[in-house]
Design an enzyme around this catalytic site. Structure first.
Site, PDB file in Angstrom:
ATOM      1  N   CYS A 395       0.839  -1.207   0.000  1.00  0.00           N
ATOM      2  CA  CYS A 395       0.000   0.000   0.000  1.00  0.00           C
ATOM      3  C   CYS A 395       0.873   1.257   0.000  1.00  0.00           C
ATOM      4  O   CYS A 395       1.498   1.567  -1.011  1.00  0.00           O
ATOM      5  CB  CYS A 395      -0.981  -0.041   1.173  1.00  0.00           C
ATOM      6  SG  CYS A 395      -2.377   1.092   0.983  1.00  0.00           S
ATOM      7  N   HIS A 522      -3.486  -5.088  -0.088  1.00  0.00           N
ATOM      8  CA  HIS A 522      -2.959  -5.645   1.162  1.00  0.00           C
ATOM      9  C   HIS A 522      -3.011  -7.170   1.089  1.00  0.00           C
ATOM     10  O   HIS A 522      -3.992  -7.786   1.510  1.00  0.00           O
ATOM     11  CB  HIS A 522      -3.799  -5.168   2.364  1.00  0.00           C
ATOM     12  CG  HIS A 522      -3.606  -3.730   2.707  1.00  0.00           C
ATOM     13  ND1 HIS A 522      -2.694  -3.309   3.662  1.00  0.00           N
ATOM     14  CD2 HIS A 522      -4.178  -2.608   2.215  1.00  0.00           C
ATOM     15  CE1 HIS A 522      -2.728  -1.983   3.745  1.00  0.00           C
ATOM     16  NE2 HIS A 522      -3.621  -1.534   2.884  1.00  0.00           N
ATOM     17  N   GLU A 524      -1.696  -9.324   2.871  1.00  0.00           N
ATOM     18  CA  GLU A 524      -1.664  -9.990   4.186  1.00  0.00           C
ATOM     19  C   GLU A 524      -3.047 -10.406   4.673  1.00  0.00           C
ATOM     20  O   GLU A 524      -3.177 -11.338   5.476  1.00  0.00           O
ATOM     21  CB  GLU A 524      -1.004  -9.078   5.237  1.00  0.00           C
ATOM     22  CG  GLU A 524      -1.770  -7.830   5.601  1.00  0.00           C
ATOM     23  CD  GLU A 524      -1.420  -6.614   4.758  1.00  0.00           C
ATOM     24  OE1 GLU A 524      -1.667  -5.468   5.206  1.00  0.00           O
ATOM     25  OE2 GLU A 524      -0.908  -6.792   3.627  1.00  0.00           O
TER      26      GLU A 524
END
Length: 600
Positions: A395, A522, A524
């Site tokens: 990001c 993102h 994750e």
């Protein structure tokens, strides 16, 4: 539908979220379909506008919901995809009741906490519990509900009243209450004290809820006389009193619960039967425990004092490290400490920060907002690029890499993001046209969006199984300036992933670098213990000298084994005393390290 409610007493931060996730995993291992709901008693509509210092990271869902980090735990443990409605807040409940009042739905009645707010809570739970979250059709079998905060908090009273009514409404055999409490050990006498838990349970019973199971947090397992005392004073059967003692990592919690027959106690309350199959989970947990060869990742951010601020990033690094058979060591580097101003004001802090960065095998710059520490992040990206150190920017981290490239390679010394310098003459990162500059909550580009690979043979595409596109979750207001993309690409920075229009940049790569990758999304948020996020896997593999092996062998996520990098043959390991003895395809336990198939 069966419901399991998890509440907390004595103090906050006992691990209700991990306990609720572990109970869900245990029930799922028994063959049940599980969904979950998190209740947050704060007045915010969602977690989107809260500082990570206040409440930890903001977790983003596929539908764009900005929710509490506990929903991230649920998704990781249960491998499900939740919706924004799976996070109930006081703000959402009151907003829905007030909207109904304005529409005239209450027909002139006086709108009150009881029955209107409590009814709205119960209806919300019943509605959301029916939403399938595991990719299958039809509702789940069990809904695990976690009530945030601590019993006795004023703000959670309407929820406790509603849940008391709800337990009566769904009837016995459909509701199980698990109360997580603290049994402290006083160093002076070394004795486990039950009084805090007694008071907590008394308070809970006084509010109309009776716990079926007690889960007691303590430094070590509860002694038998302590269990007997709790059973006597809290009116809970001794076999329903569980100890959640400190363990090396949270993957042990479901195993801890299973070993204490928690599933039997819960299933008995719910009139269900089943035996959990946690073979794969146990194998992965044992692998995690015996890892010893470190991989050092420098985490360059501004919330380094609170690990919960980057919880999903840490989990994604961990999942990738276990897959690569490496012990994760995170070196926390406060971005501001790398800046020249720190060199003058606190030279020791400056030197220590740079020593940590230079001693790391890989560099990660996570997402964030605001201009504090930006210069330090730019210096970290510059160091990684120039010294061929594996780098992943997420990001804001990707935008930082673009700004650094513009300054150092293109020679645009005042290049910047309009977030930090609205008047910059070279805006390489700009505010997105559809964003709002007046309202902060829920106005970003949020949720799952599709990224198309424009360079088929790039490292990112290979890590994503050579798919032509990938769906990942976003949370941003700013984007790379599309008018400058050609300039960047001519200088060697490749924008390998873009949105469906081709105008919004999603993934950057530096082809001349071993692993220099940035993602606007993102990754994750979709990482799972058995299925590590592709870009994080790339970072860890590159940092531990295994990237070539991963790019050659890594065709599908399922081919990545819990004991290292697989060779494309699906293999089930047989474990005994924590060691893999023989795999079901007849080969000996091979752990591929550095791509050379070396046996450990």
């Amino acid at each position: 539908m069966k419901y399991v409610l998890v509440t907390g007493g004595v103090v906050s931060g006992l691990g209700k979220g991990v306990t609720a996730s572990s109970i869900g995993l245990l029930l799922k291992a028994c063959g049940l379909r599980v969904t979950s709901i998190k209740i947050d008693p704060y007045l915010n509509t969602d977690a989107g506008t809260m500082s990570p210092f206040e409440h930890g990271e903001v977790f983003v869902l596929d539908d764009g919901g900005e929710v509490d980090l506990d929903l991230g735990n649920y998704e990781r443990f249960l491998d499900i995809k939740l919706t924004r409605d799976n996070n109930i807040t006081t703000g959402k409940i009151y907003q829905s009741v007030l909207d109904s009042e304005r529409k005239g739905d209450y027909l002139g009645k006086t709108v009150q906490v009881v029955p209107h707010i409590t009814d709205a809570i119960q209806k919300w739970i019943e509605r959301v519990a029916l939403i399938p979250v595991d990719g299958k059709e039809g509702p789940a079998d069990v809904c695990v509900i976690e009530l945030g905060g601590t019993i006795g908090d004023i703000e959670s009273m309407p929820f406790i009243e509603a849940l008391g009514q709800f337990s009566y409404h769904v009837g016995p055999g459909n509701f199980c209450l698990i109360h997580v409490s603290l049994v402290p050990v006083l160093n002076v006498v070394g004795e486990q004290k039950t009084k805090p838990t007694q008071h907590s349970v008394r308070g809970l019973r006084g509010l109309g809820l009776t716990p079926n199971i007690l889960a007691c947090r303590s430094t070590k397992a509860l002694e038998d006389n302590v269990k007997a005392k709790l059973s006597q004073f809290c009116h809970v059967a001794a076999e329903n009193i569980l100890t959640l003692y400190d363990v090396p990592n949270i993957w042990h919690i479901p195993l801890l619960l299973r070993d204490q027959k928690a599933h039997e106690a819960i299933l008995k309350e719910l009139n269900l039967i089943g035996e959990p199959d946690l073979q794969e989970w146990t194998a992965r947990t044992r692998v995690y425990d015996i890892l010893h060869e470190p991989v050092r990742i420098a985490m360059v951010g501004k919330y380094t004092g609170l690990s919960d601020s980057y919880l999903s990033v840490l989990k994604a690094l961990l999942h990738a490290s276990v897959a690569c058979w490496r012990k994760l060591v995170v070196e926390w580097v406060a971005a501001g400490d790398l800046e020249d101003v720190t060199a003058k004001e606190a030279p020791d802090v400056y030197k220590n920060a740079w020593d940590l960065l230079k001693g790391s095998d890989g560099v990660l710059v996570p997402g964030g907002f605001g201009d504090r520490g930006v210069q330090g992040k730019i210096l970290a990206a510059k160091y990684a690029r120039e010294n061929k150190v594996p780098f992943l920017g997420v990001c804001l981290g990707m935008q930082i890499a673009v700004i650094e490239f513009a300054r150092s390679v293109l020679g645009l010394h005042d290049a910047n993001s309009t977030e930090f310098d609205p008047e910059t003459s070279h805006p390489c990162v700009i505010f997105m046209p559809e964003g709002s500059k007046t309202h902060m909550g829920g106005t970003m580009r949020l949720g799952s969006r599709r990224t198309y690979f424009k360079v088929p043979n790039c490292k990112s595409a290979k890590l994503y199984n050579n798919d032509s596109f990938v769906d990942e979750r976003h949370r941003h207001r700013y984007e790379v300036n599309p008018n400058m993309v050609q300039q960047f690409e001519n200088a060697g920075l490749s924008f390998v992933g873009r949105d469906e229009t081709g105008q919004r940049m999603e993934i950057i790569e530096l082809p001349s670098h071993p692993y220099f990758v940035g993602a606007q999304f993102h990754p994750e948020f979709k990482s799972r213990p058995g299925k590590p996020s592709a870009l994080f896997l790339g970072l860890i593999a590159a940092a531990s000298g295994q990237l070539d092996a991963v790019l050659q062998n890594y065709g599908h996520a399922s081919k990545l084994l819990p004991n290292g990098i697989g060779n494309g043959k699906p293999t089930v390991k047989t474990y005994q005393n924590g060691n893999a003895i023989k795999s079901s395809n007849g080969s000996l336990n091979g752990v591929y390290s550095n791509g050379n198939g070396a046996h450990h």
